[in-house]
Design an enzyme around this catalytic site. Structure first.
Site, mmCIF file in Angstrom:
data_model
loop_
_atom_site.group_PDB
_atom_site.id
_atom_site.type_symbol
_atom_site.label_atom_id
_atom_site.label_comp_id
_atom_site.label_asym_id
_atom_site.label_seq_id
_atom_site.Cartn_x
_atom_site.Cartn_y
_atom_site.Cartn_z
ATOM 1 N N LYS A 88 0.838 -1.218 -0.168
ATOM 2 C CA LYS A 88 0.229 0.219 0.018
ATOM 3 C C LYS A 88 0.841 1.159 -0.101
ATOM 4 C CE LYS A 88 -2.632 -3.582 1.280
ATOM 5 N NZ LYS A 88 -3.555 -4.174 0.353
HETATM 6 C C1 PLP Z 1 -3.949 -5.422 1.707
HETATM 7 C C2 PLP Z 1 -5.413 -5.675 1.702
HETATM 8 C C3 PLP Z 1 -6.237 -6.284 3.052
HETATM 9 C C4 PLP Z 1 -5.090 -6.627 4.139
HETATM 10 O O1 PLP Z 1 -4.129 -5.950 4.588
HETATM 11 P P1 PLP Z 1 -3.009 -6.421 5.722
HETATM 12 O O2 PLP Z 1 -2.583 -5.230 6.308
HETATM 13 O O3 PLP Z 1 -1.858 -6.991 4.972
HETATM 14 O O4 PLP Z 1 -3.686 -7.118 6.851
HETATM 15 C C5 PLP Z 1 -7.205 -6.322 3.378
HETATM 16 N N1 PLP Z 1 -8.172 -5.841 2.503
HETATM 17 C C6 PLP Z 1 -7.782 -5.031 1.417
HETATM 18 C C7 PLP Z 1 -8.821 -4.695 0.256
HETATM 19 C C8 PLP Z 1 -6.571 -5.218 0.810
HETATM 20 O O5 PLP Z 1 -5.906 -4.707 -0.152
#
Ligand code: PLP
Length: 375
Positions: free
Chosen positions: A180
């Protein structure tokens, strides 16, 4: 190889992490508290709770709406699988709804057919950073007593109706995974509008302890904590929060750079027949966490061949967003037809987009895509 994503980390983050280590307090402590205040201020909300990941934030959100066995929770199949898995963590049943082809998001229209008397909540994802229509889905759900949780994992820096994404949700969950924009290595943030629920979720994040370890440490008198329900260890560390504070200050610059590069992609790929690309929505602006392109159904080069071609030319692209219902973990899980989801997951891919991407690299990526789709 041009990677699909690279975190934008520098000396400032390294120094901040080192300072946390030198302070002698590395677990959840003053830096986590400061990061929570800064994140809440950035969003313009009252309560932000730092956690170990977006997945754990989603778990707490689902506990927060009292979802449990016998309940249904509507989710997009077209999402990272953690969205659906979190529903299973509380013993509820994920119900897969289809998404809108243009935004890759659930809408009131795609959610509506799945609402039943057992529906407890909808998890609305801002897929790839594109803001979902929160107000439309809330207007559908809330009169029926269905809660709306925003999975804003990808959406730090995204805007919806003039505010940061997540700001208008009763509950929202963010991710700080390096895939992200804003990263703390692993990490997440939960925002919650209801003050009483904020107190409860803050406790559940830390073993449901009545007094946090940091507060006990800060007290001159011995403090005896109590545990009134079954909690979790979903804490963030102060080392992560130190990095997060720096990253949060850099977020506007990250978003600006990504939007500038996305604009260049739009120009470079303009006129490729039938190609659809990620773009701003009607009522919001994306942070372009993922710059996806959707190939035309009659593309002379299929998605997987294009990924292979890109790899051969030194470009590490990725398949588009996964569809959870097609994974083994959901084999046999009943679901309605999901035509848009299946088209998107089959024919889309994510192109490299990161802060340090050069224009020369970007020109190269776009040229390979153009050549493959125009052939
Ligand atoms: C990356 C992501 C997650 C999980 O995030 P983490 O911090 O890795 O647990 C959940 N939902 C969406 C839509 C994502 O893109």
């Amino acid at each position: 190889m041009i990677p699909v994503m690279r975190p934008w980390l520098g000396e400032e983050e390294a120094e901040a992490a080192a300072a946390a280590v030198r302070s002698g307090w590395v677990a959840q402590g003053p830096r986590v508290a400061e990061f929570e205040r800064a994140f809440a201020a950035h969003l313009g909300v009252e309560h932000a709770i730092a956690v170990s990941s977006c997945t754990t934030a989603l778990h707490l959100c689902l506990i927060g709406v009292d979802a449990g066995p016998g309940d249904e929770v509507v989710v997009p199949s077209l999402s990272f699988i953690a969205t659906a898995n979190a529903v299973r963590y509380v013993g509820a049943t994920p119900v897969f709804a289809d998404v809108d082809l243009a935004t890759m998001n659930l809408t009131a229209e795609t959610v509506e057919p799945h609402l039943t008397p057992r529906t407890k909540a909808v998890v609305l994802v801002d897929q790839g950073g594109m803001p979902a229509d929160l107000e439309g889905v809330r207007a559908l759900c809330e009169p029926r007593g269905v809660a709306v949780i925003e999975d804003a994992a990808c959406a730090a820096g995204t805007r919806y109706r003039g505010r940061p994404a997540g700001a208008g949700a009763a509950l929202a969950a963010f991710s700080f995974h390096p895939r992200k924009l804003l990263t703390t290595g692993e990490g997440g943030m939960l925002t919650v509008a209801d003050p009483a629920l904020a107190v409860r979720l803050r406790r559940l994040r830390e073993h449901a302890m009545s007094v946090s370890a940091a507060d006990r440490h800060a007290s001159a008198q011995p403090v005896l904590e109590s545990y009134e329900e079954t909690g979790f260890n979903y804490r963030m560390t102060d080392v992560q929060a130190a990095v997060g504070l720096v990253q949060l200050r850099k977020l506007p610059e990250m978003v600006a750079r990504r939007r500038e590069l996305a604009e260049r992609y739009h120009k470079l790929l303009d006129g490729v027949p039938g190609l659809v690309t990620a773009a701003d929505t009607q009522d919001g602006t994306t942070n372009y966490q993922s710059f996806w392109v959707l190939l035309p159904e009659d593309s002379p080069t299929g998605r997987d061949d294009l990924l292979a071609l890109l790899a051969a030319r030194g470009v590490s692209a990725r398949r588009g967003i996964m569809a959870s219902h097609l994974e083994g973990a959901y084999a046999g899980h009943p679901h309605a037809p999901l035509p848009a989801t299946e088209r998107l997951t089959r024919d889309s891919l994510i192109l490299p987009l990161f802060h340090q991407l050069t224009e020369t690299e970007q020109d190269h990526v776009a040229a390979v895509v153009r050549e493959a789709v125009e052939r």
